[in-house]
Design a protein around this motif. Structure first.
Motif, PDB file in Angstrom:
ATOM      1  N   SER A 115       0.815  -1.217   0.000  1.00 53.40           N
ATOM      2  CA  SER A 115       0.000   0.000   0.000  1.00 53.40           C
ATOM      3  C   SER A 115       0.844   1.260   0.000  1.00 53.40           C
ATOM      4  O   SER A 115       0.360   2.343  -0.350  1.00 53.40           O
ATOM      5  N   TRP A 117       3.490   1.658  -1.894  1.00 56.14           N
ATOM      6  CA  TRP A 117       4.237   1.752  -3.150  1.00 56.14           C
ATOM      7  C   TRP A 117       3.923   3.021  -3.933  1.00 56.14           C
ATOM      8  O   TRP A 117       4.820   3.734  -4.366  1.00 56.14           O
ATOM      9  N   ASP A 118       2.640   3.310  -4.152  1.00 60.10           N
ATOM     10  CA  ASP A 118       2.272   4.451  -4.979  1.00 60.10           C
ATOM     11  C   ASP A 118       2.821   5.755  -4.416  1.00 60.10           C
ATOM     12  O   ASP A 118       3.292   6.621  -5.163  1.00 60.10           O
ATOM     13  N   ASP A 119       2.765   5.907  -3.097  1.00 60.87           N
ATOM     14  CA  ASP A 119       3.272   7.131  -2.479  1.00 60.87           C
ATOM     15  C   ASP A 119       4.780   7.248  -2.629  1.00 60.87           C
ATOM     16  O   ASP A 119       5.298   8.325  -2.924  1.00 60.87           O
ATOM     17  N   TYR A 122       5.831   7.957  -6.342  1.00 55.34           N
ATOM     18  CA  TYR A 122       5.368   9.201  -6.961  1.00 55.34           C
ATOM     19  C   TYR A 122       6.545  10.145  -7.247  1.00 55.34           C
ATOM     20  O   TYR A 122       7.339  10.448  -6.363  1.00 55.34           O
ATOM     21  N   SER A 149       3.926   0.496 -12.812  1.00 54.95           N
ATOM     22  CA  SER A 149       4.046   1.933 -12.576  1.00 54.95           C
ATOM     23  C   SER A 149       4.581   2.673 -13.798  1.00 54.95           C
ATOM     24  O   SER A 149       4.543   3.907 -13.842  1.00 54.95           O
TER      25      SER A 149
END
Length: 215
Positions: A115, A117-119, A122, A149
């Motif tokens: 969870s 990863w996206d942050d 970025y 990604s």
């Protein structure tokens, strides 16, 4: 060679040909390109050690001891001696020639931290994915995340002493399902110069993919 423990003191590169120039926590006046790079890979592959070895500032770590509660969650196959794990990020910085400064963000290697990863990803321009050739299958999920990604990446095999001898680059590419232009190198995450070479392979790849943005 085996990856050093993550609490090993950072050993900056030495010598006149050293790419790093800054010795202060402050950015050098010559810095003009600040680049965010992910250092990714499965649990226990040496991400924290690599950032320790190259960072020109004191690295930031978010490590916690492995507990009995994680025993049924984290796969310790091949890393039985590991006692800590990154629970958020590792962070370091390295200055390269030409005013390029890499901000290195080490990512947790376990599925339970997906969870984040996206942050963490970025704003990153690329990723260096560390791989342990003794357990190639442990890298599949991380490679999938990087590819999903859309990040360009290079693969660096951390050289453990008991790693099997694979026959040929093409066999490794097929095993990891890598594109033909994805850089593949071998490094010793404990060694600053070796780790820098791996990072430079990624930087060269980024430049080759988008020369205009690199300028």
């Amino acid at each position: 060679m085996a990856s050093a423990p993550s609490n090993t003191p950072s050993t900056p590169p030495r010598g006149d040909d050293t790419p790093t120039a800054a010795t202060s926590v402050h950015l050098p006046d010559t810095a003009h390109a600040l680049v965010k790079i992910l250092v990714a890979g499965p649990f226990g592959v040496g991400k924290t050690t690599l950032i320790d070895s190259v960072s020109e500032i004191r690295p930031l770590h978010t490590e916690e001891p492995l507990s009995e509660a994680s025993a049924g969650v984290d796969d310790l196959a091949g890393v039985r001696d590991k006692e800590t794990t990154t629970v958020a990020i590792d962070f370091g910085r390295i200055s390269l020639p030409g005013g390029v400064v890499l901000y290195l963000f080490g990512t947790p290697g376990q599925e339970r931290f997906r969870s984040l990863w996206d942050d963490i990803a970025y704003g990153a321009l690329g990723a260096l994915v560390l791989v342990d050739s003794r357990r190639l299958d442990a890298s599949f999920d991380v490679l999938g995340l990087v590819e999903e990604s859309g990040l360009p990446y290079a693969v660096a095999f951390n050289a453990f002493p008991d790693a099997p001898r694979h026959h040929g680059e093409e066999r490794l590419r097929r095993a990891l399902d890598l594109e033909a232009d994805t850089p593949m190198v071998t490094c010793d995450a404990r060694d600053a110069n070796s780790s820098i070479d791996a990072l430079l392979a990624l930087v060269d790849h980024l430049i080759a993919r988008d020369p205009a943005e690199a300028r």
